[in-house]
Design a protein around this motif. Structure first.
Motif, mmCIF file in Angstrom:
data_model
loop_
_atom_site.group_PDB
_atom_site.id
_atom_site.type_symbol
_atom_site.label_atom_id
_atom_site.label_comp_id
_atom_site.label_asym_id
_atom_site.label_seq_id
_atom_site.Cartn_x
_atom_site.Cartn_y
_atom_site.Cartn_z
ATOM 1 N N LEU A 51 0.819 -1.210 0.000
ATOM 2 C CA LEU A 51 0.000 0.000 0.000
ATOM 3 C C LEU A 51 0.857 1.265 0.000
ATOM 4 O O LEU A 51 0.464 2.285 -0.578
ATOM 5 C CB LEU A 51 -0.939 -0.013 1.208
ATOM 6 C CG LEU A 51 -2.080 -1.033 1.104
ATOM 7 C CD1 LEU A 51 -2.764 -1.215 2.447
ATOM 8 C CD2 LEU A 51 -3.092 -0.604 0.045
ATOM 9 N N ASN A 52 2.021 1.200 0.617
ATOM 10 C CA ASN A 52 2.917 2.364 0.597
ATOM 11 C C ASN A 52 3.357 2.692 -0.823
ATOM 12 O O ASN A 52 3.466 3.865 -1.203
ATOM 13 C CB ASN A 52 4.153 2.097 1.464
ATOM 14 C CG ASN A 52 3.831 2.129 2.946
ATOM 15 O OD1 ASN A 52 2.836 2.711 3.366
ATOM 16 N ND2 ASN A 52 4.673 1.490 3.740
ATOM 17 N N ALA A 55 0.318 4.057 -2.818
ATOM 18 C CA ALA A 55 -0.052 5.409 -2.389
ATOM 19 C C ALA A 55 0.777 6.470 -3.103
ATOM 20 O O ALA A 55 0.429 7.658 -3.074
ATOM 21 C CB ALA A 55 0.120 5.545 -0.881
ATOM 22 N N ARG A 63 -3.380 6.039 -6.701
ATOM 23 C CA ARG A 63 -2.953 6.751 -5.486
ATOM 24 C C ARG A 63 -4.144 7.030 -4.577
ATOM 25 O O ARG A 63 -4.081 6.824 -3.360
ATOM 26 C CB ARG A 63 -2.272 8.081 -5.843
ATOM 27 C CG ARG A 63 -0.915 7.956 -6.485
ATOM 28 C CD ARG A 63 -0.153 9.274 -6.406
ATOM 29 N NE ARG A 63 -0.886 10.402 -6.948
ATOM 30 C CZ ARG A 63 -0.883 10.773 -8.217
ATOM 31 N NH1 ARG A 63 -0.189 10.060 -9.107
ATOM 32 N NH2 ARG A 63 -1.560 11.826 -8.628
ATOM 33 N N ALA A 66 -5.419 3.909 -2.811
ATOM 34 C CA ALA A 66 -4.523 3.501 -1.719
ATOM 35 C C ALA A 66 -4.656 4.432 -0.521
ATOM 36 O O ALA A 66 -4.664 3.986 0.633
ATOM 37 C CB ALA A 66 -3.081 3.470 -2.210
ATOM 38 N N ARG A 67 -4.795 5.721 -0.799
ATOM 39 C CA ARG A 67 -4.853 6.700 0.289
ATOM 40 C C ARG A 67 -6.235 6.786 0.937
ATOM 41 O O ARG A 67 -6.385 7.441 1.969
ATOM 42 C CB ARG A 67 -4.404 8.067 -0.225
ATOM 43 C CG ARG A 67 -2.933 8.057 -0.604
ATOM 44 C CD ARG A 67 -2.418 9.377 -1.093
ATOM 45 N NE ARG A 67 -1.013 9.242 -1.482
ATOM 46 C CZ ARG A 67 -0.077 10.139 -1.217
ATOM 47 N NH1 ARG A 67 -0.387 11.235 -0.553
ATOM 48 N NH2 ARG A 67 1.176 9.939 -1.613
ATOM 49 N N SER A 69 -7.645 3.902 1.750
ATOM 50 C CA SER A 69 -7.703 2.625 2.478
ATOM 51 C C SER A 69 -7.634 2.874 3.982
ATOM 52 O O SER A 69 -7.116 3.898 4.444
ATOM 53 C CB SER A 69 -6.543 1.719 2.055
ATOM 54 O OG SER A 69 -5.303 2.272 2.488
ATOM 55 N N TYR A 71 -5.790 1.349 6.034
ATOM 56 C CA TYR A 71 -4.378 1.366 6.429
ATOM 57 C C TYR A 71 -3.794 2.765 6.310
ATOM 58 O O TYR A 71 -3.135 3.257 7.233
ATOM 59 C CB TYR A 71 -3.565 0.397 5.565
ATOM 60 C CG TYR A 71 -2.083 0.680 5.640
ATOM 61 C CD1 TYR A 71 -1.343 0.316 6.760
ATOM 62 C CD2 TYR A 71 -1.429 1.362 4.607
ATOM 63 C CE1 TYR A 71 0.006 0.612 6.856
ATOM 64 C CE2 TYR A 71 -0.083 1.658 4.693
ATOM 65 C CZ TYR A 71 0.633 1.284 5.814
ATOM 66 O OH TYR A 71 1.961 1.591 5.911
ATOM 67 N N TRP A 72 -4.029 3.404 5.173
ATOM 68 C CA TRP A 72 -3.416 4.714 4.955
ATOM 69 C C TRP A 72 -3.982 5.751 5.925
ATOM 70 O O TRP A 72 -3.239 6.566 6.480
ATOM 71 C CB TRP A 72 -3.616 5.175 3.518
ATOM 72 C CG TRP A 72 -2.789 6.391 3.213
ATOM 73 C CD1 TRP A 72 -3.189 7.694 3.218
ATOM 74 C CD2 TRP A 72 -1.396 6.409 2.904
ATOM 75 N NE1 TRP A 72 -2.135 8.528 2.930
ATOM 76 C CE2 TRP A 72 -1.019 7.761 2.732
ATOM 77 C CE3 TRP A 72 -0.429 5.414 2.753
ATOM 78 C CZ2 TRP A 72 0.285 8.141 2.414
ATOM 79 C CZ3 TRP A 72 0.867 5.790 2.435
ATOM 80 C CH2 TRP A 72 1.215 7.136 2.271
ATOM 81 N N GLY A 76 -0.600 4.766 7.422
ATOM 82 C CA GLY A 76 0.304 5.137 6.337
ATOM 83 C C GLY A 76 0.679 6.600 6.263
ATOM 84 O O GLY A 76 1.843 6.948 6.049
ATOM 85 N N LYS A 77 -0.294 7.472 6.461
ATOM 86 C CA LYS A 77 -0.020 8.904 6.295
ATOM 87 C C LYS A 77 0.869 9.476 7.395
ATOM 88 O O LYS A 77 1.327 10.616 7.293
ATOM 89 C CB LYS A 77 -1.328 9.686 6.217
ATOM 90 C CG LYS A 77 -2.187 9.640 7.464
ATOM 91 C CD LYS A 77 -3.487 10.412 7.234
ATOM 92 C CE LYS A 77 -4.389 10.399 8.450
ATOM 93 N NZ LYS A 77 -5.655 11.136 8.199
ATOM 94 N N GLN A 79 3.723 7.894 8.410
ATOM 95 C CA GLN A 79 4.995 7.168 8.379
ATOM 96 C C GLN A 79 6.234 8.014 8.142
ATOM 97 O O GLN A 79 7.347 7.499 8.212
ATOM 98 C CB GLN A 79 4.950 6.090 7.286
ATOM 99 C CG GLN A 79 4.125 4.897 7.652
ATOM 100 C CD GLN A 79 4.236 3.832 6.599
ATOM 101 O OE1 GLN A 79 4.943 2.856 6.747
ATOM 102 N NE2 GLN A 79 3.545 4.042 5.504
#
Length: 245
Positions: A51-52, A55, A63, A66-67, A69, A71-72, A76-77, A79
């Protein structure tokens, strides 16, 4: 969502999760050439490494998928903290709260950074226990064994910390009693900063008469095992008094 709820959700879903095959193979061949396939992966995949990459895909729709999701949005955002040097990450681990300290616990591999993070007051005892449980379940070699041992040691320290602070707080309920003054004084040389800080917080709100009792008790050599211990307690009391002025 509380800190504990947030921590438990992200750790159970994403803690050091890796794809069953290398990421470059996961996103190779037909997937690399087909944006719709990458969008589908972004919507259904739970592997952070995949996913990274998605994204930051060249295709805007990929993109975006993924962003958007879970997770993001949850992990993720945040990280960027992992891109700092070790010194900065240690400082973040020591001083930051949610989400940064949780991101470090989830992904960082450095023993010193993780030690700082596990000592962070934001990280509760339940969080440390979950970290150890997930690490044990993953069990990927010597590195995980090392991290588990660090976490286990810190868990024991944190348990002792709770017992000490509970003892101090109980003594503080009747702080005018001489035996309680002595009970609190003996913890003023403790190696744990949090324990010493709890005493300072208690004494900072006491009146002058209580502080006088502490000073008088601290002047008696017989309560201390060494001159150094005696000096340390007197110095700490003087610092507290100066802070109140």
């Amino acid at each position: 969502m509380s800190d504990l709820e947030y921590f438990m959700e992200i750790m159970k879903k994403y803690f050091r999760k890796t794809p069953p095959i290398p990421t470059n193979m996961y996103l190779s061949g037909e997937v690399l050439e087909n944006p719709q396939l990458r969008i589908d992966i972004a919507r259904h995949c739970h592997f952070p490494a995949v996913l990274n990459i998605l994204a930051n895909d060249e295709n805007e729709k990929v993109r975006t998928a993924a962003r958007e999701s879970d997770y993001w949005m949850l992990v993720g955002k945040y990280q960027d903290i992992l891109g700092f040097g070790k010194r900065e990450r240690r400082a973040f681990a020591r001083n930051e709260g949610r989400p940064n300290v949780f991101i470090l616990l989830m992904f960082d591999e450095d023993a010193e950074v993780l030690t700082e993070a596990l000592h962070n007051p934001t990280v509760s005892l339940k969080m440390v226990i979950l970290f150890l449980k997930l690490l044990q379940e993953r069990g990927q070699g010597r590195k995980d064994e090392q991290l588990y041992e660090i976490g286990r040691r810190i868990l024991q320290q944190r348990k002792q910390q709770i017992i000490k602070i509970a003892t101090i707080n109980k003594a503080a309920e009747e702080i005018v009693r001489p035996e309680n003054v002595r009970e609190i004084l003996k913890f003023m040389t403790d190696s744990d900063h949090t324990v010493r800080k709890s005493i300072a917080n208690i004494l900072n709100v006491q009146d002058a008469a209580v502080l006088r009792n502490f000073i008088n008790a601290a002047l008696e050599d017989r309560f201390f095992e060494s001159n150094l211990e005696h000096f340390t307690v007197l110095s700490a009391l003087i610092k507290i008094i100066k802070h109140r002025e």
